[in-house]
Each structure stands twice: as structure tokens, then as C-alpha cells.
Design a protein around this motif. Sequence first.
Motif, PDB file in Angstrom:
ATOM      1  N   ILE A  31       7.685 -35.867 -45.211  1.00 49.62           N
ATOM      2  CA  ILE A  31       8.702 -35.611 -44.251  1.00 49.62           C
ATOM      3  C   ILE A  31       9.986 -35.232 -45.041  1.00 49.62           C
ATOM      4  O   ILE A  31      10.647 -34.497 -44.536  1.00 49.62           O
ATOM      5  CB  ILE A  31       8.817 -36.607 -43.313  1.00 49.62           C
ATOM      6  N   ARG A  32      10.340 -36.019 -46.071  1.00 47.87           N
ATOM      7  CA  ARG A  32      11.276 -35.833 -46.884  1.00 47.87           C
ATOM      8  C   ARG A  32      11.472 -34.419 -47.526  1.00 47.87           C
ATOM      9  O   ARG A  32      12.522 -33.953 -47.334  1.00 47.87           O
ATOM     10  CB  ARG A  32      11.402 -36.810 -48.040  1.00 47.87           C
ATOM     11  N   ILE A  33      10.319 -34.040 -47.996  1.00 45.17           N
ATOM     12  CA  ILE A  33      10.393 -32.488 -48.571  1.00 45.17           C
ATOM     13  C   ILE A  33      10.770 -31.482 -47.352  1.00 45.17           C
ATOM     14  O   ILE A  33      11.471 -30.800 -47.430  1.00 45.17           O
ATOM     15  CB  ILE A  33       9.127 -32.176 -49.141  1.00 45.17           C
ATOM     16  N   MET A  34       9.838 -31.821 -46.205  1.00 43.68           N
ATOM     17  CA  MET A  34      10.170 -30.886 -45.246  1.00 43.68           C
ATOM     18  C   MET A  34      11.675 -30.630 -44.660  1.00 43.68           C
ATOM     19  O   MET A  34      12.250 -29.599 -44.647  1.00 43.68           O
ATOM     20  CB  MET A  34       9.274 -31.396 -43.991  1.00 43.68           C
ATOM     21  N   ALA A  35      12.314 -32.040 -44.742  1.00 43.85           N
ATOM     22  CA  ALA A  35      13.835 -32.032 -44.224  1.00 43.85           C
ATOM     23  C   ALA A  35      14.682 -31.312 -45.467  1.00 43.85           C
ATOM     24  O   ALA A  35      15.544 -30.814 -44.903  1.00 43.85           O
ATOM     25  CB  ALA A  35      13.975 -33.282 -43.738  1.00 43.85           C
ATOM     26  N   GLN A  36      14.186 -31.151 -46.555  1.00 39.98           N
ATOM     27  CA  GLN A  36      15.175 -30.924 -47.533  1.00 39.98           C
ATOM     28  C   GLN A  36      14.797 -29.350 -47.709  1.00 39.98           C
ATOM     29  O   GLN A  36      15.768 -28.938 -48.251  1.00 39.98           O
ATOM     30  CB  GLN A  36      14.947 -31.731 -48.809  1.00 39.98           C
ATOM     31  N   THR A  37      13.847 -28.544 -47.064  1.00 39.17           N
ATOM     32  CA  THR A  37      13.741 -27.291 -47.214  1.00 39.17           C
ATOM     33  C   THR A  37      14.722 -26.561 -46.628  1.00 39.17           C
ATOM     34  O   THR A  37      15.113 -25.429 -46.697  1.00 39.17           O
ATOM     35  CB  THR A  37      12.402 -26.587 -46.763  1.00 39.17           C
ATOM     36  N   VAL A  38      15.121 -27.211 -45.470  1.00 40.72           N
ATOM     37  CA  VAL A  38      15.951 -26.499 -44.281  1.00 40.72           C
ATOM     38  C   VAL A  38      17.326 -25.820 -44.967  1.00 40.72           C
ATOM     39  O   VAL A  38      17.781 -24.995 -44.869  1.00 40.72           O
ATOM     40  CB  VAL A  38      16.484 -27.430 -43.035  1.00 40.72           C
ATOM     41  N   TYR A  39      18.070 -26.738 -45.867  1.00 39.66           N
ATOM     42  CA  TYR A  39      19.251 -26.167 -46.448  1.00 39.66           C
ATOM     43  C   TYR A  39      19.034 -25.297 -47.310  1.00 39.66           C
ATOM     44  O   TYR A  39      20.240 -24.607 -47.834  1.00 39.66           O
ATOM     45  CB  TYR A  39      20.261 -27.362 -47.069  1.00 39.66           C
ATOM     46  N   TYR A  40      18.033 -24.838 -47.984  1.00 42.87           N
ATOM     47  CA  TYR A  40      17.864 -23.784 -48.755  1.00 42.87           C
ATOM     48  C   TYR A  40      17.934 -22.492 -47.828  1.00 42.87           C
ATOM     49  O   TYR A  40      18.651 -21.526 -48.145  1.00 42.87           O
ATOM     50  CB  TYR A  40      16.505 -23.600 -49.570  1.00 42.87           C
ATOM     51  N   PHE A  41      17.219 -22.556 -46.623  1.00 43.46           N
ATOM     52  CA  PHE A  41      17.502 -21.637 -45.615  1.00 43.46           C
ATOM     53  C   PHE A  41      18.876 -21.322 -45.303  1.00 43.46           C
ATOM     54  O   PHE A  41      19.365 -20.170 -45.239  1.00 43.46           O
ATOM     55  CB  PHE A  41      16.763 -21.685 -44.420  1.00 43.46           C
ATOM     56  N   TYR A  42      19.260 -22.423 -44.880  1.00 41.15           N
ATOM     57  CA  TYR A  42      20.897 -22.490 -44.489  1.00 41.15           C
ATOM     58  C   TYR A  42      21.780 -21.630 -45.338  1.00 41.15           C
ATOM     59  O   TYR A  42      22.578 -20.979 -45.125  1.00 41.15           O
ATOM     60  CB  TYR A  42      21.287 -23.713 -44.238  1.00 41.15           C
ATOM     61  N   ALA A  43      21.663 -22.142 -46.665  1.00 42.95           N
ATOM     62  CA  ALA A  43      22.538 -21.516 -47.867  1.00 42.95           C
ATOM     63  C   ALA A  43      22.340 -20.163 -47.985  1.00 42.95           C
ATOM     64  O   ALA A  43      23.278 -19.195 -48.115  1.00 42.95           O
ATOM     65  CB  ALA A  43      22.408 -22.387 -49.002  1.00 42.95           C
ATOM     66  N   TYR A  44      21.095 -19.911 -47.942  1.00 43.10           N
ATOM     67  CA  TYR A  44      20.654 -18.280 -48.129  1.00 43.10           C
ATOM     68  C   TYR A  44      21.382 -17.256 -47.154  1.00 43.10           C
ATOM     69  O   TYR A  44      22.119 -16.294 -47.418  1.00 43.10           O
ATOM     70  CB  TYR A  44      19.336 -18.099 -48.225  1.00 43.10           C
ATOM     71  N   PHE A  45      21.359 -17.921 -45.898  1.00 40.21           N
ATOM     72  CA  PHE A  45      21.867 -17.303 -44.695  1.00 40.21           C
ATOM     73  C   PHE A  45      23.374 -17.034 -44.860  1.00 40.21           C
ATOM     74  O   PHE A  45      24.096 -16.174 -44.498  1.00 40.21           O
ATOM     75  CB  PHE A  45      21.690 -17.609 -43.460  1.00 40.21           C
ATOM     76  N   ARG A  46      24.295 -18.083 -45.534  1.00 36.27           N
ATOM     77  CA  ARG A  46      25.635 -18.239 -45.609  1.00 36.27           C
ATOM     78  C   ARG A  46      25.960 -17.051 -46.641  1.00 36.27           C
ATOM     79  O   ARG A  46      27.194 -16.625 -46.482  1.00 36.27           O
ATOM     80  CB  ARG A  46      26.101 -19.473 -46.131  1.00 36.27           C
ATOM     81  N   ILE A  47      25.092 -16.781 -47.498  1.00 37.04           N
ATOM     82  CA  ILE A  47      25.722 -16.031 -48.850  1.00 37.04           C
ATOM     83  C   ILE A  47      25.002 -14.521 -48.846  1.00 37.04           C
ATOM     84  O   ILE A  47      25.417 -13.931 -49.800  1.00 37.04           O
ATOM     85  CB  ILE A  47      25.565 -16.656 -50.017  1.00 37.04           C
ATOM     86  N   THR A  48      24.357 -14.057 -47.780  1.00 31.43           N
ATOM     87  CA  THR A  48      23.956 -12.917 -47.875  1.00 31.43           C
ATOM     88  C   THR A  48      23.887 -12.147 -46.386  1.00 31.43           C
ATOM     89  O   THR A  48      24.204 -12.730 -45.543  1.00 31.43           O
ATOM     90  CB  THR A  48      22.354 -12.827 -48.031  1.00 31.43           C
ATOM     91  N   GLU A  49      23.801 -11.114 -46.511  1.00 30.79           N
ATOM     92  CA  GLU A  49      23.823  -9.958 -45.284  1.00 30.79           C
ATOM     93  C   GLU A  49      22.526  -9.607 -44.798  1.00 30.79           C
ATOM     94  O   GLU A  49      21.810  -9.777 -45.841  1.00 30.79           O
ATOM     95  CB  GLU A  49      24.619  -8.684 -45.596  1.00 30.79           C
TER      96      GLU A  49
END
Length: 463
Positions: A225-243
Amino acid sequence: MKYASTRGNVAGIGFIDAFMMGLANDGGLLIPEQIPQVSVAQLEQWRTLEYTELVQAIFELYVDGEIPSGELKQLIESSYATFRTPEVTPVQQLKDDLYLLELFHGPTFAFKDVALQFMGQLYSYVATKTGQKINILGATSGDTGASAIAGLRGKEGIKICILHPEGKVSRVQELQMTTVLDDNVLNLSVEGNFDDCQRMIKELFSDIDFKNKHQLAAINSINFIRIMAQTVYYFYAYFRITEPGSTKKINFSVPTGNFGDIFAGYLAKRMGLPIHKLILATNENNILERFINQGVYKPDQFKMTYSPSMDIQVASNFERYLYYVTGENTEQVKSFMQQFAEKGEIVIDSAMLAIVQAEFSAYGVAGELCLQTISKYNEETNYLLDPHSACGVAAAEQCAGQAEITVSLATAHPAKFDEAISLCGIKQTFPDAIAELSNKQQRQTKVDGDLAAITDELITFYG
Ligand SMILES: Cc1ncc(COP(=O)(O)O)c(C=O)c1O
Ligand SMILES: N[C@@H](CCOP(=O)(O)O)C(=O)O
């Protein structure tokens, strides 16, 4: 969605059971039986979600209906309401091709809060629903312990014991753990290093009679569950810096010790997030750098460094990666782990090494370079990196190619590691919550690095 062990003798268990099992009962690590796949269209729909909405969208794939959506939403909202910014994990641009993903805006100023605030809520949810007593056991090189204690202190039906290596965590980390005086918290200060602490708790989790008798549960990244929760910010960061429709090559550079955070990035990539390169940054405890560059996984002499939370030789999530790099071959994983237990090393062949090197780059950052990186960015950009985040940035500088953009994970606030910051001649201002710690009373129990002594303490504490 069901979960199974990397060693093949546990399979078909649901989300809550996987959460409560922590370390798989066959000694392996739990992983999802199939990694959920996210299509390009789905990714585009997620792009504009708020952080907590994105958490819910991703968690639903793994929880698979075991927690009703409304209840899951409440758990998520309570978890992230404790962060000092609504963005939870904001992204800052450091220079043209380098961004920082700030993961230190939670209660204990380290990335661990992102998963452990949620796990605290989830343990409480299970304890309330089932009336079950839960006894948490964890090992820390400083940050996990502080964060888990913050997430679980005072919670009804739950006790938490954390082992930390005596004298090998930063002053602030020690205070964050030992100034919590709630009755349900026990801090054991262990003679030895983090690897000793981690090895002993794994031995206790592997003793299934002891584990069941004392209802042991895990907060370290051995818990999926630690790993699962930590995947989220990779998606979040990707969306912040790409179009939308972006074809940019986006790397993530990850300060690494136990291989949990970078494994979360690997999982995000396998779910469908178009990550170009995963850059693994270590300090002088560079077993993982040597594995990626040479194909040999063999612990070396333990070294104390300026980034103490990464002073780890035996990385607990490495087995999860072995599972995938062997093509999900549980027999080969077992054989590798047996070799490691008997000979103290794992050597992979050149075909497997080619796969590893296509997925990861690695760089071990020496102490001097770590301090130089802190000073350089402080002078040039007025941004103060903590020593772990500085390793990530230094590795990004070494490993990123032309026309690639790198997001480097800022895993802790510099105030937690003033020992290194002051060596750079920098005087920092501490957030109030950290400045106040030194006036508080401390409580901890010192123990020899001996399993029998630790077991006695646990039996008394858990009751
Ligand atoms: C500040 C900090 N950075 C990086 C790491 C390494 O992360 P991982 O153990 O998930 O590889 C840790 C400890 O885990 C940490 O506390
Ligand atoms: N660096 C960690 C070590 C434990 O790692 P975990 O991610 O498995 O909990 C710490 O700060 O304790």
C-alpha cells in the motif's frame, strides 16, 4: 484485483488482506496479480484532477471495491488535509530542463507522509470496522518512523513500535520520533545500523506464529500500500509539466535507499505513464548503483553519509523488481533470494542486465558532490535542497540526456538535515514545528542489536 507473493506461495488475496499481511507469509513481497493498465485517453482525463481526486482514481484500481467509494474518499480527504498545501506534492521549476517534485509538505516534512498519512487512516478504518487489535512494527533510518508515528499516534486499538539505529538518524528525525509520548508509541533505539533493524523486523514478520499471535502489521515499504500511494505523485508531476499529446522525454530522478520510491515510479510506468528514464540516485551506500551499472547485487561496507535516510545496503523492494525483471518468474526469484542468503550476492546475466539498463540509469553521489550541489543551487537559484534531494539533482545532472526533461524528487525538507546544510556554511530558518521540537521531553528505550532483547520489549509492549 488480487495480490500475490513474488515467491509464488501466496496468491488470490484481496486489498485489505494484502494490506494487513504486509510481508507475504512465504517471506516474499506482495504485488498485484495484474498491473492495472491506464490508456492514453484515461491519462488525459486524469490530467486536470486535483491531487485527492487523482489519488481516488488510482486507488480505485487497486482497492477494487473492497472499500466503498464514499468511505475511500473520506479516508483520502482526511489523509491529505494534514498537508500544508492543497497541491499536496507541488512541482517547482529549478532550471529549463529540471523540475523538483516537492514531497515534503506533510506533517513530518518528508515524502513518507504521502503514503503514511493514508495508511494511518486505513489502519484506523480496519481497527474500527473489525474491532481487531493492530500492532505495528517498523524499522527506520529516520523518516519512515517519524511519519508512521505521526500517522498513528493516539489511534484507538493500534500500537506502534519503531526501531531506529542509535546515533545514525539526524537530530530532528530523532526528536520527531522520541518526543511523541502517547502510550501507543514505543521507540527502540538499537545498537547497529538500519540494515540490522530491517533484518530483525523481517525475521519477526517471517515467524508466522509470532506474527499472528501479536497481530503484527507493517508500515515500511514491504507493505504494497506504501508503493501504491507513492505512484500517484509521478502521475501528478507528469501532468503538471506536459501538455496534452506531449512527446517530450520525461525522466524522474529518485534519491534511493530501500528502492520503494523508485519502484513506485517503475509501477507508474508499467501502468502506462510515459516515463522515459528512471534515474536512481544513491549516496556512497551504492549497492543499487553497482547493480544497475554492473549487474551484481552485493552489499559493501556500511557508510555513514550526509544523507542518513539513504544509508541502506539491503534494499527491501529489490525483490519486487527482480520479480518483474525475471518475467514474473517466482522460481527464479526464489533462487536469486536463496543465492543472496547463502552467498551474499546476486549476479544477473548480460541479457537481464540489458533489460535493467534500458529501464534505469544510476549514479552514486559522493559526499563532497552532495554538499557542492546544495551550495550551487542555493547560490544560483536560491533554492535550498536537503542532502537526499541534492543526490537526486546531482544524479539527474549526470544521467539526463540532451532534450530530456527531468523531474527530481525532493524527498525531505532541509530543516531535517541541518547537520549537512550547516557544513555548506548555510544558516537556514526552521519551520515552527521543527524549531519547537528541542524544547520537548523525549522518551526512547535503548536496546542491544539483538533479536531476543527486541522480542522481549515487543512482548511487553504489545501485551
Ligand atoms: C529523505 C529520503 N530520501 C530518500 C529515501 C529513499 O527512499 P526509498 O527507501 O524509497 O528508496 C529515504 C528513505 O527511504 C528518505 O527518507
Ligand atoms: N529511508 C527509510 C528507510 C525505510 O524505508 P521504507 O520506505 O521501507 O519505510 C526511512 O526513512 O526510514
